[in-house]
Design a protein around this motif. Structure first.
Motif, PDB file in Angstrom:
ATOM      1  N   ILE A 124      35.525  46.312  33.586  1.00 23.02           N
ATOM      2  CA  ILE A 124      36.324  45.286  32.915  1.00 23.02           C
ATOM      3  C   ILE A 124      35.656  44.828  31.621  1.00 23.02           C
ATOM      4  CG2 ILE A 124      37.243  42.946  33.217  1.00 23.02           C
ATOM      5  CD1 ILE A 124      37.302  43.924  36.343  1.00 23.02           C
ATOM      6  N   GLU A 125      34.380  44.472  31.731  1.00 26.24           N
ATOM      7  CA  GLU A 125      33.663  44.006  30.552  1.00 26.24           C
ATOM      8  C   GLU A 125      33.478  45.140  29.536  1.00 26.24           C
ATOM      9  OE1 GLU A 125      29.836  42.402  31.499  1.00 26.24           O
ATOM     10  OE2 GLU A 125      29.420  42.061  29.367  1.00 26.24           O
ATOM     11  N   LYS A 128      36.828  46.018  27.751  1.00 28.59           N
ATOM     12  CA  LYS A 128      37.232  44.961  26.824  1.00 28.59           C
ATOM     13  C   LYS A 128      36.395  45.018  25.565  1.00 28.59           C
ATOM     14  CE  LYS A 128      39.447  41.590  29.768  1.00 28.59           C
ATOM     15  NZ  LYS A 128      39.200  40.536  30.758  1.00 28.59           N
ATOM     16  N   LYS A 157      42.348  42.492  38.743  1.00 31.68           N
ATOM     17  CA  LYS A 157      41.566  42.420  37.500  1.00 31.68           C
ATOM     18  C   LYS A 157      41.873  43.610  36.600  1.00 31.68           C
ATOM     19  CE  LYS A 157      38.066  39.234  38.642  1.00 31.68           C
ATOM     20  NZ  LYS A 157      36.845  38.905  39.304  1.00 31.68           N
ATOM     21  N   TRP A 158      42.045  44.774  37.196  1.00 25.76           N
ATOM     22  CA  TRP A 158      42.375  45.966  36.412  1.00 25.76           C
ATOM     23  C   TRP A 158      43.748  45.823  35.771  1.00 25.76           C
ATOM     24  CZ3 TRP A 158      40.683  50.952  39.507  1.00 25.76           C
ATOM     25  CH2 TRP A 158      39.280  51.020  39.492  1.00 25.76           C
ATOM     26  N   GLU A 160      45.203  43.143  34.765  1.00 26.71           N
ATOM     27  CA  GLU A 160      45.062  42.310  33.566  1.00 26.71           C
ATOM     28  C   GLU A 160      44.335  43.067  32.466  1.00 26.71           C
ATOM     29  OE1 GLU A 160      43.044  38.910  35.141  1.00 26.71           O
ATOM     30  OE2 GLU A 160      44.746  38.549  36.496  1.00 26.71           O
ATOM     31  N   LEU A 161      43.296  43.788  32.862  1.00 32.84           N
ATOM     32  CA  LEU A 161      42.491  44.522  31.874  1.00 32.84           C
ATOM     33  C   LEU A 161      43.358  45.479  31.057  1.00 32.84           C
ATOM     34  CD1 LEU A 161      39.821  45.718  30.664  1.00 32.84           C
ATOM     35  CD2 LEU A 161      39.877  47.334  32.561  1.00 32.84           C
TER      36      LEU A 161
END
Lengths: 455, 254
Positions: A124-125, A128, A157-158, A160-161
């Motif tokens: 995720i980080e 981004k 989370k993915w 949204e990513l």
């Protein structure tokens, strides 16, 4: 001139040098220092790659997919930096890059691609920050619940990513995994590329473990027309209609080592270098990336047929008159499938389980109870246990309903394991280490003169 | 012994996240080694529950809990309630434990209604409680085991939950926490026991490294079914206890 980046790289490089001088492990420490001083270091360094960055994540298949891909890229004359030897957290990737860049963060030679396999949360980080050219997600199974909590947490989370990434980022998804497929909802069709298995291989899927038995979108039950393993298959939701999409690339027949792959109206038979049903997915994944990078189908095929597996990913090595089959065991679905794969080899078997419970392995070892050992029920003859949790693994196998009471041997260290092995007549030995146990095994074998192959 | 015991695994497909199905396997094998016949039934969403001699209910993801709650309320709750009052043994782990309580209050203040069989309430907490747990069993259960020269009254497991569970005064904890968070990280209690029901946050699978607990449940299942007392035959549990003791050792509790 970017003083912060230079300072960060200089610090990272000094730590790396110090570690080398003292011959200590710890591949992540230099990256951690660099990251701490300049939190955009990864982005800055990777902006120097001519053709962009490719990120690969998912529970199973990251390493093999990345390795298949880099093989194909090399074959095409492309240059790349990959974190195949390092950890798959951000700091591990930076550590790998440090070796290849000068103090200003420029690659020492021309680099076309960054190929990074990423831990599911770390992705995720990383994504981004560096805005990859392409992102591939293999599958989502339960893995290290002690770290992540729940599978659904990662999926959300993915979701949204992917929406936060620019439109130019190509998204390649395993269509057979409803959790992965659901990530494509509301995305521009052109951004997404689906791969999967396009025929019914008639596999028995009697495992009750499934991480998406319900629709990830609406919670209703999923109806499967075909099941491959765990929750992978050809599905449709009984309520909201979420279904497996049309496959852009698919395997349409498998016969021993021959896999028929369909793409853009043509089908080709290729010879797979890797055993096991799950490796069909890894091949499809590597093909998908290659094709999206506009590499010729035939060229990818040629390179993949010459492929050699990574250390501990089904590699077979000769050591002291034994043939060691080493396969990383890290989660229930992966281990169940590997066990199924080796059960196709004839004869009684010697198995070695190296179960660790460090953070990289998952500190909770409960997952071993979700592994299905049925396929080797009448094949296990001797089972050797070592690692930090040998008794837990021993108990799991004691209750596994194995026939003819296999002999259990508990060892205090790898030395003892190999001493015991020397007394066993069967040549082929199957070793299943968790991640840190695999690293220990690698060191152990290297100290005893086995150096070939691994990087 | 030709006695057949019927075991029902509740929601095996929907609630199966943390390796808890091992408990079913351990119960089955340990009973079979004593000569019992074991029949395993499953009851998932939209499937009826049949009367059984032992019930197992494991942990799952939060998302699934509300589905199970909707399915459970009504006839299924009535049946389980009656079974509980008739002293049928049950083992409830994590999500299963929470769902047989009164309710689970989620982080966004929604209440997932439970079966209300156990007088417990669970409220979502801000942090996940993850790690090894060791507890000292509640003496009311009368479970202890002599291993070499040591009397063992501990249970070992691994917890992973964000729900904080609070027990009413009239319900007893399964034990006192020696290591870990337990029910809520505040009052040092872990799990609950009511009649022959045991609820706990311990994964592991719990029964594997705690054979005394497994045998307690097998014994109760037989005794409630037949109305006769029984002493279970001893098994070679050296591996089980080695695994148990190694966790105590790890926690410096030996």
């Amino acid at each position: 001139m970017d003083i912060r980046l230079i300072t960060a790289i200089a610090a990272g490089k000094s730590v790396k040098l110090a570690l080398t001088v003292f011959q200590s492990g710890g591949t992540a420490a230099p990256g951690l220092i660099t990251e701490t001083i300049d939190k955009n270091a990864l982005k800055k360094i990777s902006s120097g790659f001519k053709q962009g960055v490719i990120l690969i994540s998912g529970t199973n298949g990251k390493t093999t997919t990345a390795r298949l891909l880099t093989n194909a890229l090399t074959n095409q004359g492309y240059t790349f930096l990959a974190n195949s030897a390092g950890s798959n957290l951000k700091r591990g990737i930076i550590s790998v890059l440090l070796e290849q860049v000068n103090l200003t963060g420029r690659p020492r030679r021309k680099i076309d691609f960054g190929i990074f396999e990423c831990d599911e949360m770390a992705l995720i980080e990383i994504a981004k920050e560096i805005k990859p050219r392409l992102i591939l997600l293999t599958n989502l199974f339960r893995d290290q619940l002690d770290r992540y909590g729940e599978v659904e947490t990662i999926r959300k989370k993915w979701f949204e990513l992917i929406r936060s990434l620019p439109n130019e980022t190509k998204v390649i998804l395993n269509a057979d995994d409803p959790g992965i497929r659901s990530l494509a909802d509301y995305l521009n069709e052109k951004r997404v590329f689906f791969y999967g298995i396009g025929f019914n291989p008639n596999r028995q899927n009697d495992s009750i473990i499934s991480d998406f038995s319900r629709c990830p979108n609406c919670g209703a039950s999923l109806y499967y027309q075909t099941e491959f393993f765990s929750h992978l298959g050809d599905y449709v939701c009984s309520k909201c209609g979420l279904a497996r999409p049309k496959l852009d690339l698919s395997a349409v027949a498998i016969e021993n080592e021959k896999i028929e792959i369909a793409y853009c109206g043509r089908t080709e038979k290729i010879t797979t270098p890797l055993k096991g049903f799950y490796n069909v997915y890894n091949l499809l994944a590597a093909f998908s990336i290659g094709l999206n990078l506009k590499i010729d189908f035939d060229q990818i095929q040629k390179s993949l047929e010459k492929f050699k597996p990574a250390f501990g990913r089904q590699e077979i090595i000769k050591f002291n008159s034994k043939e060691l089959f080493i396969s990383l065991a890290k989660n229930p679905v992966g281990l169940t499938e590997t066990i199924k794969t080796i059960s196709a080899d004839p004869g009684k078997k010697t198995l070695i389980f190296l179960l660790n419970d460090k953070i990289a392995d998952g500190v909770d070892v409960s997952w071993i109870w979700d592994v299905d050992f049925n396929s080797i029920k009448n094949q296990a003859e001797t089972i050797i246990f070592n690692g930090r949790r040998p008794y837990d693994m021993g108990l799991r196998l004691k209750y596994a309903d194995l026939e003819n009471r296999p002999r259990f041997i508990f060892c205090r260290n790898l030395n003892e394991v190999f001493k015991n092995l020397a007394e066993i007549k069967i040549e082929r030995v199957y070793i299943f280490p968790t991640y840190t146990a695999l690293m220990d095994l690698k060191k152990f074998l290297a100290r005893r003169g086995y150096k070939k192959f691994w990087t | 012994m030709d006695q057949e015991l019927i075991l029902t695994h509740l929601y095996p497909k929907t609630m199966n996240t943390y390796g808890d199905q091992g408990n079913v396997l351990v119960f089955k094998k340990r009973a079979e080694w004593r000569g019992f016949k074991i029949k395993i039934l499953t009851a998932d969403l939209d499937e009826p529950i049949k009367k059984s001699d032992f019930y197992f209910f494991g942990g799952g993801q939060d998302q699934e809990q509300s589905l199970v709650s909707k399915d459970l309320i009504g006839l299924k709750t009535e049946l389980l309630k009656a079974e509980a009052e008739n002293f049928k043994p049950m083992l409830l782990i994590c999500g299963g434990y929470q769902l047989l309580g009164e309710y689970y209050q989620t982080a966004d203040n929604k209440k997932i209604v439970g079966a209300g069989i156990l007088a417990i309430r669970t409220i979502a907490g801000p942090k996940r409680m993850i790690g090894d747990i060791v507890l000292n069993l509640n003496p009311v259960l009368g479970i202890s085991e002599q291993i070499n020269d040591k009397k063992i009254t501990t249970v070992v497991g691994f917890e992973n939950h964000s729900g904080k569970t609070y027990l009413d005064k009239n319900i007893k904890p399964l034990g006192q926490i020696v290591k870990g968070y337990g029910n809520n990280g505040e009052d040092k209690t872990e799990g609950a026991c009511y009649k022959n029901i045991i609820g706990s946050y311990g994964h592991g699978s719990l029964l594997a490294k705690n054979p005394h607990l497994a045998d307690y449940l097998i014994k109760k299942a037989f005794e409630v079914k037949t109305g006769e007392k029984i002493e279970l035959e001893n098994l070679d549990d050296s591996l089980e206890w080695q695994a148990h003791l190694s966790r105590l050792n790890y926690s410096n509790l030996k």
